[in-house]
Design a protein around this motif. Structure first.
Motif, PDB file in Angstrom:
ATOM      1  N   SER A 153       0.828  -1.211   0.000  1.00 19.68           N
ATOM      2  CA  SER A 153       0.000   0.000   0.000  1.00 19.68           C
ATOM      3  C   SER A 153       0.858   1.255   0.000  1.00 19.68           C
ATOM      4  O   SER A 153       2.062   1.216   0.263  1.00 19.68           O
ATOM      5  CB  SER A 153      -0.926   0.021   1.231  1.00 19.68           C
ATOM      6  OG  SER A 153      -1.837  -1.051   1.223  1.00 19.68           O
ATOM      7  N   GLY A 154       0.200   2.369  -0.281  1.00 19.67           N
ATOM      8  CA  GLY A 154       0.823   3.685  -0.216  1.00 19.67           C
ATOM      9  C   GLY A 154      -0.121   4.635   0.496  1.00 19.67           C
ATOM     10  O   GLY A 154      -0.529   4.408   1.611  1.00 19.67           O
ATOM     11  N   HIS A 155      -0.442   5.758  -0.155  1.00 19.21           N
ATOM     12  CA  HIS A 155      -1.483   6.705   0.267  1.00 19.21           C
ATOM     13  C   HIS A 155      -1.070   7.614   1.419  1.00 19.21           C
ATOM     14  O   HIS A 155      -1.398   8.801   1.424  1.00 19.21           O
ATOM     15  CB  HIS A 155      -2.763   5.947   0.633  1.00 19.21           C
ATOM     16  CG  HIS A 155      -3.929   6.823   0.958  1.00 19.21           C
ATOM     17  ND1 HIS A 155      -4.509   7.663   0.012  1.00 19.21           N
ATOM     18  CD2 HIS A 155      -4.643   6.992   2.106  1.00 19.21           C
ATOM     19  CE1 HIS A 155      -5.523   8.297   0.576  1.00 19.21           C
ATOM     20  NE2 HIS A 155      -5.617   7.918   1.835  1.00 19.21           N
ATOM     21  N   THR A 156      -0.347   7.094   2.405  1.00 22.29           N
ATOM     22  CA  THR A 156      -0.055   7.892   3.597  1.00 22.29           C
ATOM     23  C   THR A 156       1.084   8.879   3.393  1.00 22.29           C
ATOM     24  O   THR A 156       1.163   9.880   4.104  1.00 22.29           O
ATOM     25  CB  THR A 156       0.340   6.981   4.773  1.00 22.29           C
ATOM     26  OG1 THR A 156       1.615   6.385   4.504  1.00 22.29           O
ATOM     27  CG2 THR A 156      -0.706   5.895   5.003  1.00 22.29           C
ATOM     28  N   HIS A 157       2.005   8.585   2.480  1.00 23.62           N
ATOM     29  CA  HIS A 157       3.242   9.354   2.291  1.00 23.62           C
ATOM     30  C   HIS A 157       4.079   9.380   3.566  1.00 23.62           C
ATOM     31  O   HIS A 157       4.980  10.210   3.704  1.00 23.62           O
ATOM     32  CB  HIS A 157       2.956  10.789   1.859  1.00 23.62           C
ATOM     33  CG  HIS A 157       2.231  10.907   0.556  1.00 23.62           C
ATOM     34  ND1 HIS A 157       2.441  11.927  -0.328  1.00 23.62           N
ATOM     35  CD2 HIS A 157       1.285  10.124  -0.032  1.00 23.62           C
ATOM     36  CE1 HIS A 157       1.654  11.781  -1.389  1.00 23.62           C
ATOM     37  NE2 HIS A 157       0.951  10.680  -1.223  1.00 23.62           N
ATOM     38  N   LEU A 193      -2.234  12.261   8.557  1.00 21.60           N
ATOM     39  CA  LEU A 193      -2.317  10.920   8.007  1.00 21.60           C
ATOM     40  C   LEU A 193      -3.751  10.694   7.518  1.00 21.60           C
ATOM     41  O   LEU A 193      -4.677  10.647   8.332  1.00 21.60           O
ATOM     42  CB  LEU A 193      -1.955   9.862   9.053  1.00 21.60           C
ATOM     43  CG  LEU A 193      -0.482   9.611   9.329  1.00 21.60           C
ATOM     44  CD1 LEU A 193      -0.320   8.628  10.476  1.00 21.60           C
ATOM     45  CD2 LEU A 193       0.242   9.098   8.088  1.00 21.60           C
ATOM     46  N   PRO A 194      -3.965  10.560   6.219  1.00 18.73           N
ATOM     47  CA  PRO A 194      -5.319  10.436   5.685  1.00 18.73           C
ATOM     48  C   PRO A 194      -5.857   9.005   5.753  1.00 18.73           C
ATOM     49  O   PRO A 194      -6.377   8.465   4.768  1.00 18.73           O
ATOM     50  CB  PRO A 194      -5.134  10.896   4.234  1.00 18.73           C
ATOM     51  CG  PRO A 194      -3.754  10.441   3.883  1.00 18.73           C
ATOM     52  CD  PRO A 194      -2.948  10.606   5.152  1.00 18.73           C
ATOM     53  N   ILE A 195      -5.725   8.379   6.925  1.00 14.79           N
ATOM     54  CA  ILE A 195      -6.203   7.018   7.116  1.00 14.79           C
ATOM     55  C   ILE A 195      -6.866   6.901   8.481  1.00 14.79           C
ATOM     56  O   ILE A 195      -6.623   7.709   9.380  1.00 14.79           O
ATOM     57  CB  ILE A 195      -5.062   5.985   6.999  1.00 14.79           C
ATOM     58  CG1 ILE A 195      -3.885   6.348   7.908  1.00 14.79           C
ATOM     59  CG2 ILE A 195      -4.610   5.835   5.562  1.00 14.79           C
ATOM     60  CD1 ILE A 195      -2.780   5.311   7.963  1.00 14.79           C
ATOM     61  N   ARG A 196      -7.696   5.876   8.641  1.00 11.82           N
ATOM     62  CA  ARG A 196      -8.349   5.623   9.926  1.00 11.82           C
ATOM     63  C   ARG A 196      -7.402   4.967  10.908  1.00 11.82           C
ATOM     64  O   ARG A 196      -7.384   5.291  12.094  1.00 11.82           O
ATOM     65  CB  ARG A 196      -9.581   4.740   9.721  1.00 11.82           C
ATOM     66  CG  ARG A 196     -10.718   5.381   8.947  1.00 11.82           C
ATOM     67  CD  ARG A 196     -11.853   4.386   8.751  1.00 11.82           C
ATOM     68  NE  ARG A 196     -12.269   3.817  10.022  1.00 11.82           N
ATOM     69  CZ  ARG A 196     -12.795   2.605  10.170  1.00 11.82           C
ATOM     70  NH1 ARG A 196     -12.914   1.810   9.130  1.00 11.82           N
ATOM     71  NH2 ARG A 196     -13.178   2.181  11.356  1.00 11.82           N
ATOM     72  N   GLU A 249      -4.068   4.747  12.095  1.00 13.12           N
ATOM     73  CA  GLU A 249      -2.842   5.533  11.991  1.00 13.12           C
ATOM     74  C   GLU A 249      -1.580   4.737  12.268  1.00 13.12           C
ATOM     75  O   GLU A 249      -0.475   5.204  11.960  1.00 13.12           O
ATOM     76  CB  GLU A 249      -2.929   6.759  12.903  1.00 13.12           C
ATOM     77  CG  GLU A 249      -4.023   7.739  12.465  1.00 13.12           C
ATOM     78  CD  GLU A 249      -3.969   9.065  13.193  1.00 13.12           C
ATOM     79  OE1 GLU A 249      -3.178   9.172  14.167  1.00 13.12           O
ATOM     80  OE2 GLU A 249      -4.697   9.989  12.798  1.00 13.12           O
ATOM     81  N   TRP A 250      -1.704   3.541  12.813  1.00 12.99           N
ATOM     82  CA  TRP A 250      -0.529   2.695  13.011  1.00 12.99           C
ATOM     83  C   TRP A 250       0.002   2.166  11.681  1.00 12.99           C
ATOM     84  O   TRP A 250       1.121   1.642  11.616  1.00 12.99           O
ATOM     85  CB  TRP A 250      -0.852   1.547  13.955  1.00 12.99           C
ATOM     86  CG  TRP A 250      -2.010   0.678  13.528  1.00 12.99           C
ATOM     87  CD1 TRP A 250      -3.332   0.904  13.749  1.00 12.99           C
ATOM     88  CD2 TRP A 250      -1.926  -0.563  12.802  1.00 12.99           C
ATOM     89  NE1 TRP A 250      -4.095  -0.113  13.216  1.00 12.99           N
ATOM     90  CE2 TRP A 250      -3.257  -1.028  12.622  1.00 12.99           C
ATOM     91  CE3 TRP A 250      -0.884  -1.321  12.292  1.00 12.99           C
ATOM     92  CZ2 TRP A 250      -3.557  -2.213  11.953  1.00 12.99           C
ATOM     93  CZ3 TRP A 250      -1.165  -2.503  11.639  1.00 12.99           C
ATOM     94  CH2 TRP A 250      -2.484  -2.943  11.471  1.00 12.99           C
ATOM     95  N   LEU A 251      -0.775   2.361  10.615  1.00 10.76           N
ATOM     96  CA  LEU A 251      -0.340   1.955   9.282  1.00 10.76           C
ATOM     97  C   LEU A 251       0.336   3.115   8.550  1.00 10.76           C
ATOM     98  O   LEU A 251       0.165   3.290   7.351  1.00 10.76           O
ATOM     99  CB  LEU A 251      -1.549   1.462   8.469  1.00 10.76           C
ATOM    100  CG  LEU A 251      -2.202   0.171   8.951  1.00 10.76           C
ATOM    101  CD1 LEU A 251      -3.521  -0.062   8.219  1.00 10.76           C
ATOM    102  CD2 LEU A 251      -1.265  -1.010   8.749  1.00 10.76           C
ATOM    103  N   ASP A 252       1.113   3.914   9.283  1.00  9.68           N
ATOM    104  CA  ASP A 252       1.698   5.115   8.695  1.00  9.68           C
ATOM    105  C   ASP A 252       2.759   4.796   7.646  1.00  9.68           C
ATOM    106  O   ASP A 252       2.795   5.400   6.576  1.00  9.68           O
ATOM    107  CB  ASP A 252       2.265   6.036   9.773  1.00  9.68           C
ATOM    108  CG  ASP A 252       3.304   5.365  10.657  1.00  9.68           C
ATOM    109  OD1 ASP A 252       3.352   4.107  10.685  1.00  9.68           O
ATOM    110  OD2 ASP A 252       4.066   6.077  11.347  1.00  9.68           O
ATOM    111  N   TYR A 293       2.868  -3.859   3.822  1.00  7.59           N
ATOM    112  CA  TYR A 293       3.967  -2.906   3.687  1.00  7.59           C
ATOM    113  C   TYR A 293       3.416  -1.603   3.129  1.00  7.59           C
ATOM    114  O   TYR A 293       2.785  -1.578   2.076  1.00  7.59           O
ATOM    115  CB  TYR A 293       5.090  -3.415   2.771  1.00  7.59           C
ATOM    116  CG  TYR A 293       6.274  -2.475   2.815  1.00  7.59           C
ATOM    117  CD1 TYR A 293       7.213  -2.573   3.832  1.00  7.59           C
ATOM    118  CD2 TYR A 293       6.403  -1.434   1.899  1.00  7.59           C
ATOM    119  CE1 TYR A 293       8.267  -1.678   3.926  1.00  7.59           C
ATOM    120  CE2 TYR A 293       7.450  -0.537   1.981  1.00  7.59           C
ATOM    121  CZ  TYR A 293       8.377  -0.659   2.992  1.00  7.59           C
ATOM    122  OH  TYR A 293       9.398   0.245   3.092  1.00  7.59           O
ATOM    123  N   VAL A 294       3.681  -0.495   3.847  1.00  8.42           N
ATOM    124  CA  VAL A 294       3.208   0.831   3.453  1.00  8.42           C
ATOM    125  C   VAL A 294       4.405   1.697   3.113  1.00  8.42           C
ATOM    126  O   VAL A 294       5.249   1.988   3.973  1.00  8.42           O
ATOM    127  CB  VAL A 294       2.381   1.494   4.581  1.00  8.42           C
ATOM    128  CG1 VAL A 294       1.811   2.827   4.107  1.00  8.42           C
ATOM    129  CG2 VAL A 294       1.269   0.570   5.053  1.00  8.42           C
TER     130      VAL A 294
END
Length: 245
Positions: free
Chosen positions: A179-183, A197-200, A202-205, A217-218
């Motif tokens: 995944s990506g999206h968070t930068h 962080l544009p995700i619900r 946030e531990w997936l930063d 993997y992000v």
């Protein structure tokens, strides 16, 4: 290195080059992208995967021109990708954005889109399934289609938004979600961490995480639509697969 259950001997040591959040042509130059591709390819990936937000038309009313900007992303077993929210013309749905234009231009590049589908990667007598889902915000995710009709074998999933790897229920086991999206937040302050962080979840930063459906993997991404990064450098990722059995 990431261990994948059921990975065939022929794929032990198989290398995946992973990039996301290019955001072409916003705040990124053709030369920078070419150099990034050359750096990634120098690592000799067997396969290249692109994790969405390949384009960004938020402040780009002109027709999208990609040309040869993505031509450097080539690998022996191909280059596959999915779309992200910015590929839909941020803030619009799949019927109102410019996603058709994005798909047309990407079809002229080495990138083969696999959202809601998969490809079987064959090596000797072993198989590796690489699938993708639609964007979480602006598309139809349809996780049941990612590997529909595919053979039994280890699966790699492209999902632009890492929330998908937690919120969605996969009908088949997934060995690794990319995944990506968070930068990575782009701006990470000391003792505070990422400020946006544009995700619900946030531990997936960023980085390798353990999720309910397997490892995730992000990547921190390559582009910078905000035009600034602090303590969060752009990322090109080379993942080596290892058999866990």
């Amino acid at each position: 290195e990431v261990s994948i259950a059921g990975l065939g001997r022929a794929f032990d040591g198989f290398r995946i080059g992973f990039v996301a959040d290019i955001h072409w042509p916003r705040n990124i130059t053709r030369d920078f992208l070419r150099d990034a591709a050359a750096t990634l390819v120098a690592g000799k990936p067997d396969l290249i995967l692109l994790g969405g937000d390949l384009t960004d038309l938020k402040r780009h009313p002109q027709p999208l021109v990609i040309g040869d900007a993505f031509d450097g992303f080539r690998a022996p077993y191909g280059t596959f990708g999915v779309l992200g929210n910015h590929d839909f013309g941020f803030g619009s749905g799949p019927r109102h954005g410019r996603v058709a234009e994005v798909r047309e231009r990407l079809a002229e590049t080495p990138v083969q889109l696999i959202d809601r589908s998969h490809r079987n990667i064959l090596r000797d007598r072993d198989v590796l399934l690489v699938g993708g889902v639609g964007d979480y915000w602006y598309d139809r995710v349809r996780p049941e289609l990612a590997f529909a009709g595919g053979p039994d074998g280890p699966r790699i999933l492209l999902a632009h938004n890492p929330d998908q790897a937690v919120d969605e229920t996969w009908s088949l086991p997934v060995g690794l979600t990319l995944s990506g999206h968070t930068h990575g937040g782009e701006v990470r302050l000391p003792f505070v961490g990422p400020i946006v962080l544009p995700i619900r979840h946030e531990w997936l930063d960023m980085g390798l995480k353990s999720g309910p459906n397997g490892p995730i993997y992000v990547t921190r991404g390559l582009g910078s639509p905000r035009g600034a990064r602090f303590r969060c450098r752009p990322e090109l990722t080379l993942i080596t697969l290892r058999s866990s059995v």
